[in-house]
Design a protein around this motif. Sequence first.
Motif, PDB file in Angstrom:
ATOM      1  N   ARG A   1       0.315  -6.293  -0.415  1.00 43.06           N
ATOM      2  CA  ARG A   1      -0.566  -6.942  -1.385  1.00 43.06           C
ATOM      3  C   ARG A   1       0.221  -7.861  -2.326  1.00 43.06           C
ATOM      4  NH1 ARG A   1      -3.586  -1.330  -2.910  1.00 43.06           N
ATOM      5  NH2 ARG A   1      -1.400  -0.874  -3.395  1.00 43.06           N
ATOM      6  N   GLY A   2      -0.316  -9.074  -2.500  1.00 45.88           N
ATOM      7  CA  GLY A   2       0.345 -10.077  -3.317  1.00 45.88           C
ATOM      8  C   GLY A   2       1.216 -11.019  -2.514  1.00 45.88           C
ATOM      9  N   SER A   3       1.271 -10.815  -1.217  1.00 44.98           N
ATOM     10  CA  SER A   3       2.150 -11.622  -0.359  1.00 44.98           C
ATOM     11  C   SER A   3       1.442 -12.879   0.146  1.00 44.98           C
ATOM     12  CB  SER A   3       2.628 -10.796   0.838  1.00 44.98           C
ATOM     13  OG  SER A   3       1.541 -10.478   1.699  1.00 44.98           O
TER      14      SER A   3
ATOM     15  N   LYS B   1       0.802  -1.219   0.000  1.00 44.83           N
ATOM     16  CA  LYS B   1       0.000   0.000   0.000  1.00 44.83           C
ATOM     17  C   LYS B   1       0.838   1.274   0.000  1.00 44.83           C
ATOM     18  CE  LYS B   1      -4.321  -1.522   2.183  1.00 44.83           C
ATOM     19  NZ  LYS B   1      -5.193  -1.376   3.382  1.00 44.83           N
ATOM     20  N   ILE B   2       1.909   1.278   0.807  1.00 42.13           N
ATOM     21  CA  ILE B   2       2.676   2.514   0.945  1.00 42.13           C
ATOM     22  C   ILE B   2       3.654   2.732  -0.201  1.00 42.13           C
ATOM     23  CG2 ILE B   2       2.480   2.524   3.464  1.00 42.13           C
ATOM     24  CD1 ILE B   2       5.371   1.527   3.588  1.00 42.13           C
ATOM     25  N   CYS B   3       3.782   1.748  -1.110  1.00 40.15           N
ATOM     26  CA  CYS B   3       4.801   1.834  -2.161  1.00 40.15           C
ATOM     27  C   CYS B   3       4.245   2.049  -3.568  1.00 40.15           C
ATOM     28  CB  CYS B   3       5.655   0.568  -2.174  1.00 40.15           C
ATOM     29  SG  CYS B   3       6.646   0.323  -0.705  1.00 40.15           S
ATOM     30  N   ARG B   4       3.291   1.207  -3.990  1.00 41.20           N
ATOM     31  CA  ARG B   4       2.854   1.234  -5.390  1.00 41.20           C
ATOM     32  C   ARG B   4       1.463   0.646  -5.520  1.00 41.20           C
ATOM     33  NH1 ARG B   4       7.781  -1.482  -7.823  1.00 41.20           N
ATOM     34  NH2 ARG B   4       8.752  -0.860  -5.885  1.00 41.20           N
ATOM     35  N   ASN B   5       0.841   0.875  -6.677  1.00 40.58           N
ATOM     36  CA  ASN B   5      -0.544   0.457  -6.891  1.00 40.58           C
ATOM     37  C   ASN B   5      -0.683  -0.858  -7.641  1.00 40.58           C
ATOM     38  OD1 ASN B   5      -1.727   2.731  -5.622  1.00 40.58           O
ATOM     39  ND2 ASN B   5      -1.316   3.958  -7.449  1.00 40.58           N
ATOM     40  N   GLU B   6       0.418  -1.355  -8.186  1.00 41.02           N
ATOM     41  CA  GLU B   6       0.355  -2.622  -8.917  1.00 41.02           C
ATOM     42  C   GLU B   6       1.734  -3.268  -8.927  1.00 41.02           C
ATOM     43  OE1 GLU B   6       0.981  -0.607 -13.345  1.00 41.02           O
ATOM     44  OE2 GLU B   6      -0.934  -1.537 -12.816  1.00 41.02           O
TER      45      GLU B   6
ATOM     46  N   ILE C   1       9.945  -3.111  10.861  1.00 36.72           N
ATOM     47  CA  ILE C   1       8.535  -2.737  10.927  1.00 36.72           C
ATOM     48  C   ILE C   1       8.380  -1.289  10.477  1.00 36.72           C
ATOM     49  CG2 ILE C   1       6.498  -2.590  12.399  1.00 36.72           C
ATOM     50  CD1 ILE C   1       8.132  -4.387  14.427  1.00 36.72           C
ATOM     51  N   SER C   2       7.653  -1.082   9.390  1.00 38.02           N
ATOM     52  CA  SER C   2       7.318   0.274   8.956  1.00 38.02           C
ATOM     53  C   SER C   2       6.072   0.708   9.727  1.00 38.02           C
ATOM     54  CB  SER C   2       7.039   0.306   7.450  1.00 38.02           C
ATOM     55  OG  SER C   2       8.200  -0.023   6.718  1.00 38.02           O
ATOM     56  N   ILE C   3       6.250   1.589  10.694  1.00 33.61           N
ATOM     57  CA  ILE C   3       5.157   1.981  11.580  1.00 33.61           C
ATOM     58  C   ILE C   3       4.224   2.927  10.836  1.00 33.61           C
ATOM     59  CG2 ILE C   3       4.552   3.056  13.772  1.00 33.61           C
ATOM     60  CD1 ILE C   3       7.462   2.387  14.674  1.00 33.61           C
ATOM     61  N   GLN C   4       2.989   2.503  10.671  1.00 36.11           N
ATOM     62  CA  GLN C   4       2.003   3.287   9.927  1.00 36.11           C
ATOM     63  C   GLN C   4       0.648   3.205  10.631  1.00 36.11           C
ATOM     64  OE1 GLN C   4       1.434   0.945   6.043  1.00 36.11           O
ATOM     65  NE2 GLN C   4       3.326   0.091   6.884  1.00 36.11           N
ATOM     66  N   LYS C   5      -0.309   3.924  10.135  1.00 34.24           N
ATOM     67  CA  LYS C   5      -1.605   4.036  10.797  1.00 34.24           C
ATOM     68  C   LYS C   5      -2.253   2.675  11.044  1.00 34.24           C
ATOM     69  CE  LYS C   5      -3.906   7.623   9.683  1.00 34.24           C
ATOM     70  NZ  LYS C   5      -4.709   8.641   8.962  1.00 34.24           N
ATOM     71  N   GLU C   6      -2.083   1.757  10.091  1.00 36.20           N
ATOM     72  CA  GLU C   6      -2.780   0.475  10.164  1.00 36.20           C
ATOM     73  C   GLU C   6      -2.169  -0.496  11.169  1.00 36.20           C
ATOM     74  OE1 GLU C   6      -4.859  -2.549   6.899  1.00 36.20           O
ATOM     75  OE2 GLU C   6      -3.595  -0.891   6.256  1.00 36.20           O
ATOM     76  N   ASN C   7      -0.912  -0.289  11.555  1.00 32.55           N
ATOM     77  CA  ASN C   7      -0.290  -1.259  12.473  1.00 32.55           C
ATOM     78  C   ASN C   7       0.259  -0.645  13.746  1.00 32.55           C
ATOM     79  OD1 ASN C   7       2.096   0.023  11.771  1.00 32.55           O
ATOM     80  ND2 ASN C   7       3.021  -1.717  10.743  1.00 32.55           N
TER      81      ASN C   7
END
Length: 335
Positions: free
Chosen positions: A145-147, A41-46, A176-182
């Motif tokens: 996504r895709g993992s 999500k934080i890197c690319r759309n596809e 760990i990339s600390i972001q809103k979701e985690n």
Amino acid sequence: MKYYLENTYSLLQGTTDCADNYICPQKLYLDITEDCNLFCKICRNEISICGKTMPMKLFRKVVEETSPYVRSYSLFNWGEPLIAKDFCDMVAFVSEKKRRDCILDISTNGMLLSDKMIEFLFDKKVFIVISVDSADKNTFESMRRGSDFERIMKNSEKAASKYKDYPIQYSPSFYISIQKENQDSILKIVKLANSLGIRNIGCGIVTAPSKYKPEQNEKLCFELEQSYNYIRENKMFLSVFPTKVGDYVFSGEKYRKVSDFIVNTVCNAPLVSATVAYSGDVYLCCNVGERVGNVSDGSFLDLWQSQRYNILRQAVNEKDNMPAKCKECAWFNRN
């Protein structure tokens, strides 16, 4: 009130024993590919696999020129390094050319950490950082996504077992990339790591894209404090972490109000490190920062010592001239 001199980047320098050097960066990121087999999500759309990989000729050229000086090579930045078709050849080449005291590391999403690849990395003494942003399968796979969560955890456990006799600071780690979701589940990720034999933990605050930035509040500070306590109690290693979280800085065992400190935000990254993109473009630091030039047809060391580089080195600490990406850099307490 007192000066607060710690920053997250200094923790990286402590690990790699890098100091300022005007001949050549001590820490060099070679972003060997922008391609990736995931679309987080934080890197690319596809998923993007379109051949954006550093030519072997360019890779050899940069390593040949810099290997007498560099103390730490990182073969990653934007993409998934294990997807590069020449990855093993690149590792073998830099392993042969680098100084004996030079560290070689990669950061991977873990999907391609096969038994054969782990054996190869171990043989070449490559240190492995695995990006893990959740301990929950559904959340993990929605963020990365895709993992395949189970596959990555299995690969992580195998890597930890293979490197079990390595010094803890060089053992496979979770980042760990600390972001809103985690931001409320950092401790769960640390506990998961421990259960898999992962003894090394790093974490940092996401500052872009802005919609994914965590809420930098007391609750996040407490979550991090609990995580650090668990790491200490279980004799794990905390390699890198946010020294500043919003209006708080880490002091000893707790985050305290920033109002008690004069916080150091001076950046020395352009004196210590640089990134060479797959295309030969050179950037100021691991955070990409400002583009300095391109080394495809010239000398990296000439560019490193150029007037333009020196101008940009000054700009990162000048309020009026500071590049946009430098203004919120968490590595230097600007978040």
